[in-house]
Design an enzyme around this catalytic site. Structure first.
Site, short mmCIF file in Angstrom:
data_model
loop_
_atom_site.label_atom_id
_atom_site.label_comp_id
_atom_site.label_asym_id
_atom_site.label_seq_id
_atom_site.Cartn_x
_atom_site.Cartn_y
_atom_site.Cartn_z
N GLY A 19 0.85 -1.19 0.00
CA GLY A 19 0.00 0.00 0.00
C GLY A 19 0.89 1.24 0.00
N SER A 35 2.92 -8.86 -1.35
CA SER A 35 1.54 -8.42 -1.16
C SER A 35 0.60 -9.59 -1.43
CB SER A 35 1.21 -7.27 -2.10
OG SER A 35 -0.18 -7.05 -2.11
N PHE A 67 -11.48 19.49 5.87
CA PHE A 67 -11.77 18.12 6.30
C PHE A 67 -12.14 18.16 7.78
CE2 PHE A 67 -11.05 13.71 4.68
CZ PHE A 67 -11.26 13.96 3.34
N GLN A 80 -12.54 3.18 14.09
CA GLN A 80 -13.26 4.36 13.61
C GLN A 80 -14.48 3.98 12.77
OE1 GLN A 80 -11.46 7.42 10.63
NE2 GLN A 80 -11.85 8.45 12.57
N HIS A 123 -16.76 5.75 10.12
CA HIS A 123 -16.88 6.93 9.27
C HIS A 123 -18.36 7.25 9.15
CE1 HIS A 123 -16.75 9.45 5.72
NE2 HIS A 123 -15.43 9.43 5.72
N LEU A 151 -17.59 3.77 0.76
CA LEU A 151 -17.36 5.09 1.35
C LEU A 151 -17.86 6.22 0.47
CD1 LEU A 151 -15.89 6.67 3.67
CD2 LEU A 151 -14.01 6.92 2.06
N GLU A 180 -15.44 12.05 3.01
CA GLU A 180 -15.67 13.24 3.82
C GLU A 180 -15.51 14.50 2.97
OE1 GLU A 180 -14.18 12.80 7.77
OE2 GLU A 180 -13.36 14.82 7.72
N ARG A 194 -14.99 12.64 13.12
CA ARG A 194 -15.84 11.52 12.72
C ARG A 194 -16.59 10.87 13.89
NH1 ARG A 194 -11.64 9.13 8.19
NH2 ARG A 194 -12.16 10.77 6.70
N HIS A 225 -14.30 1.97 9.46
CA HIS A 225 -13.45 2.66 8.49
C HIS A 225 -11.96 2.70 8.83
CE1 HIS A 225 -12.41 5.33 5.25
NE2 HIS A 225 -11.94 6.23 6.09
N ARG A 258 -9.11 9.10 14.66
CA ARG A 258 -8.26 9.69 13.61
C ARG A 258 -9.00 10.81 12.89
NH1 ARG A 258 -7.66 8.91 7.86
NH2 ARG A 258 -9.20 7.23 7.78
C1 LIG Z 1 -12.43 3.59 1.01
C2 LIG Z 1 -11.36 4.24 1.82
C3 LIG Z 1 -11.06 5.58 1.63
C4 LIG Z 1 -10.07 6.19 2.39
N1 LIG Z 1 -9.80 7.51 2.16
C5 LIG Z 1 -8.78 8.10 2.82
C6 LIG Z 1 -8.41 9.44 2.55
O1 LIG Z 1 -8.99 10.11 1.69
N2 LIG Z 1 -7.39 9.98 3.25
C7 LIG Z 1 -6.70 9.28 4.18
O2 LIG Z 1 -5.75 9.83 4.77
N3 LIG Z 1 -7.02 7.99 4.46
C8 LIG Z 1 -8.03 7.38 3.80
N4 LIG Z 1 -8.35 6.08 4.07
C9 LIG Z 1 -7.49 5.32 4.97
C10 LIG Z 1 -6.21 4.96 4.23
O3 LIG Z 1 -6.49 4.77 2.87
C11 LIG Z 1 -5.57 3.71 4.79
O4 LIG Z 1 -5.39 3.82 6.17
C12 LIG Z 1 -4.20 3.48 4.14
O5 LIG Z 1 -4.31 3.51 2.73
C13 LIG Z 1 -3.56 2.19 4.59
O6 LIG Z 1 -2.41 1.99 3.84
P1 LIG Z 1 -1.32 0.91 4.23
O7 LIG Z 1 -0.19 1.14 3.30
O8 LIG Z 1 -1.07 0.94 5.68
O9 LIG Z 1 -2.04 -0.50 3.93
P2 LIG Z 1 -2.98 -1.02 2.74
O10 LIG Z 1 -3.10 -0.08 1.62
O11 LIG Z 1 -4.23 -1.50 3.39
O12 LIG Z 1 -2.16 -2.24 2.20
C14 LIG Z 1 -1.90 -3.41 2.96
C15 LIG Z 1 -0.93 -4.27 2.21
O13 LIG Z 1 -0.56 -5.38 3.00
C16 LIG Z 1 -0.66 -6.57 2.24
N5 LIG Z 1 -0.93 -7.68 3.16
C17 LIG Z 1 -1.81 -7.72 4.18
N6 LIG Z 1 -1.79 -8.93 4.78
C18 LIG Z 1 -0.87 -9.67 4.12
C19 LIG Z 1 -0.40 -11.01 4.24
N7 LIG Z 1 -0.88 -11.86 5.15
N8 LIG Z 1 0.54 -11.44 3.38
C20 LIG Z 1 1.03 -10.60 2.40
N9 LIG Z 1 0.61 -9.34 2.24
C21 LIG Z 1 -0.32 -8.88 3.09
C22 LIG Z 1 -1.79 -6.28 1.27
O14 LIG Z 1 -1.74 -7.14 0.16
C23 LIG Z 1 -1.49 -4.84 0.92
O15 LIG Z 1 -0.50 -4.77 -0.07
C24 LIG Z 1 -9.35 5.44 3.33
C25 LIG Z 1 -9.63 4.10 3.51
C26 LIG Z 1 -10.62 3.50 2.76
C27 LIG Z 1 -10.92 2.05 3.00
#
Ligand SMILES: Cc1cc2nc3c(=O)[nH]c(=O)nc-3n(C[C@H](O)[C@H](O)[C@H](O)COP(=O)(O)OP(=O)(O)OC[C@H]3O[C@@H](n4cnc5c(N)ncnc54)[C@H](O)[C@@H]3O)c2cc1C
Length: 581
Positions: free
Chosen positions: A16, A40, A122, A236, A238, A248, A251, A282, A352, A393
């Site tokens: 991510g 991933s 926001f 959280q 939302h 979603l 916001e 939120r 959320h 958050r």
């Molecule tokens: C619909 C939506 C809208 C959002 N909008 C916003 C926004 O506008 N602004 C904001 O600040 N935040 C927003 N958020 C929150 C934010 O997007 C997330 O908190 C953030 O993107 C998380 O990123 P990350 O890199 O931590 O993990 P993620 O993007 O969740 O990625 C997790 C990674 O871990 C890997 N993984 C997990 N378990 C395993 C495993 N067992 N083995 C191998 N790989 C694994 C997955 O494949 C993935 O690649 C939103 C969330 C959602 C759901």
């Protein structure tokens, strides 16, 4: 048995925003000196981060009146004073550089008429400081980071590989066990350092904004390795999940001027947050919506039976909706058959974000129960609890944290790996035991299908650990979780018996992880006798700073329990005050 081994200097679990940002940081600073493995469980670009819509918070134009102190204060107040203030300061100070880097790497931020980067309001932010790329910010951030990473060699991707467990021994990271779905074998990953960037646990709820892949695996495997989880009771909700799907509605829709209305046509937020109205944090808006619903001022969706209130965008006009909120219009049309230009959108609070996570220090180094760094191990993004978001958050602060923590862990992991002598690996004889554990569910011929356990768990979390919580409700929920854990252990099975691409098995492994996390949430929530941020108890409605201004830490206790202990919040600048909006 022959053991399949993969070796890298640094392995990153999760692609991510946090994982990709860490990979870019390692590569752009150390190039070919360090070899990186990026794992991933879904195709790299399908990580949940692509779904982020509304934007990323940063103090961009101090000359216009915003300041680091204001961003930090908003975040601390929003967290209901549970955030560790030193980490908050660190994030707000690094944020502007992060969003500018993305700009240089090609991210098409939305613009003001004069060509400068635009900022939108926001919830809970007292200044317009959310950068956005229409309402598809996460998609563009992922694309930009991925493009940047493609400039470099010396990294390998492992798409759709599923990490089952992490191995920690003698206070040190010593490798990973990973299921390769192409041959069904467990591969052992050796590395000098690892960054866990596995995201949150939003799928513990069925009414959720999260992708089906967000099942808390990283949290569960950390816990199984003896690592404490922090503040997991704070989930959280939302305010605006589309009814009935839970998708979603960003916001940003309220940021651009959308209203919330009840069945009497009232903008009810006037009674709950007279100044901030729809842009209160939120937790406050979600509670207001649920109060309206409980008092009979909501609507009912005939098909799903879900009660809701309405989000009204009509007064914004078609042009503004198309320009600023194109995805909102598309989502409402496709998934609810409603055109927001003509009609209000049905919404209710939706799971959320996971405020809690893996216990780390200020620099995202993973800590053990005695507060010592587990050498070589880092956590970044939503899986980490450093902790910036405390009990609640603020919107658009998560992608900021992903960028900042990705950068910090990238640098620290690289520096550690450069000095480390050799890549560590788990004892090879453990692979057979890991394989037995993974395939035990496949060996069982009949019983309860594991997907039914998952569904019942999601229903339990959605009814007992939602916006309003009570002792009795949560105790019922805990009993149910314990029962489901027993079923999973003694009766659950997966129908697909194949070794190759057994997605049924992966779903079951995720369910095991979800059950581990559910237990932690339940115990933490029942034990915390106060209301703070997103954790709101109808039987303890007040925040209690005398007894509960502290972080909950949860440790695995035996095979089937968790024990809790508490640590003080790091308060460097602001003493807790009443939260008014
Ligand atoms: C619909 C939506 C809208 C959002 N909008 C916003 C926004 O506008 N602004 C904001 O600040 N935040 C927003 N958020 C929150 C934010 O997007 C997330 O908190 C953030 O993107 C998380 O990123 P990350 O890199 O931590 O993990 P993620 O993007 O969740 O990625 C997790 C990674 O871990 C890997 N993984 C997990 N378990 C395993 C495993 N067992 N083995 C191998 N790989 C694994 C997955 O494949 C993935 O690649 C939103 C969330 C959602 C759901």
């Amino acid at each position: 048995m022959t053991v399949e081994v993969v070796e890298h200097d640094i392995v990153i679990v999760g692609s991510g925003i946090a994982g990709l940002r860490a990979a870019v940081e390692i590569k752009r600073n150390y190039g070919d000196k360090l070899n990186v493995g990026l794992i991933s469980k879904v195709q790299l670009m399908r990580s949940h981060s692509v779904a982020a819509e509304g934007g990323t918070a940063a103090v961009l134009y101090r000359e216009e009146g915003d300041s680091y102190a204001l961003h930090a204060w908003d975040t601390v107040k929003g967290s209901d004073f549970l955030a560790d203030q030193d980490v908050v300061w660190l994030m707000v100070k690094l944020a502007a550089e992060e969003v500018r880097l993305l700009e240089h790497w090609g991210l098409p931020w939305s613009r003001r008429p004069d060509g400068r980067i635009a900022l939108r309001p926001f919830g809970g932010h007292s200044f317009n400081r959310t950068l956005y790329a229409a309402d598809k910010t996460g998609f563009y951030e992922m694309q930009t980071l991925y493009n940047k990473l493609l400039e470099y060699d010396g990294w390998e991707r492992y798409d759709e590989w599923f990490v089952t467990n992490i191995y920690v021994d003698e206070g040190e990271f010593k490798g990973l066990f990973t299921l390769n779905p192409r041959d069904g074998n467990i591969y052992l990953f050796k590395a000098k350092a690892a960054i866990l960037a596995t995201g949150g646990a939003g799928r513990l709820y069925s009414f959720t904004t999260y992708s089906h892949s967000v099942t808390g695996d990283g949290l569960a495997m950390a816990m199984r390795a003896g690592i404490p989880l922090k503040d997991m009771e704070f989930i959280q909700f939302h305010p605006t999940g589309l009814v009935p799907s839970g998708i979603l509605i960003t916001e940003g829709a309220r940021g651009e001027g959308g209203y919330l209305i009840n069945n009497k046509g009232e903008r009810f937020m006037a009674r709950y947050a007279p100044q901030k109205m729809e842009l209160a944090p939120r937790d406050i808006v979600s509670r207001a919506i649920m109060r309206e619903i409980v008092e009979g001022k909501g609507f009912i969706d005939e098909v799903s039976g879900l009660e809701y209130v309405q989000l009204d965008l009509r007064h914004l006009g078609e042009d503004k909706i198309n320009d600023k909120l194109p995805a909102v219009r598309e989502i409402a049309l496709k998934h609810a058959g409603i055109d927001p230009v003509e009609e209000p959108i049905p919404i209710r609070p939706v799971a959320h974000y996971t405020m809690g996570g893996i216990h780390t220090d200020t620099y995202y180094r993973v800590l053990d129960k005695d507060g010592r760094w587990i050498r070589g191990l880092f956590a970044a993004g939503e899986v980490a609890a450093a902790s910036i978001h405390g009990a609640n958050r603020l919107g658009s602060n998560s992608t900021t944290e992903c960028l900042v923590s990705g950068r910090i862990t990238g640098i620290l992991a690289a520096e550690y790996a450069l000095k480390a002598e050799e890549a560590k690996e788990p004892p090879r004889d453990r692979v057979a035991a890991e394989e037995d554990w993974v395939y035990s569910l496949v060996k069982r011929e009949s019983g309860t299908p594991s997907y039914m356990v998952r569904r019942e768990l999601q229903d339990t979390m959605g009814s007992k650990f939602y916006v309003f919580r009570t002792e009795d409700g949560m105790r019922d929920g805990l009993l149910k979780i314990v029962k489901l854990r027993n079923i999973m252990r003694s009766d659950a099975y997966v129908e697909d018996k194949s070794r190759v691409y057994n997605t049924d098995l992966i779903l079951a492994l995720e369910t095991v992880n979800m059950l581990d996390i559910a237990l932690v949430i339940a115990k933490g929530a029942i034990t915390r006798l106060e209301s703070r941020g997103a954790h709101y108890r109808l039987d303890y409605t007040k925040r209690d700073d005398v007894d509960w201004l502290k972080h909950t830490l949860a440790l695995r206790y035996g095979e089937d329990d968790v024990s809790l202990y508490y640590e003080p919040v790091r308060i460097t600048t602001w003493k807790p005050t009443e939260r008014k909006y």
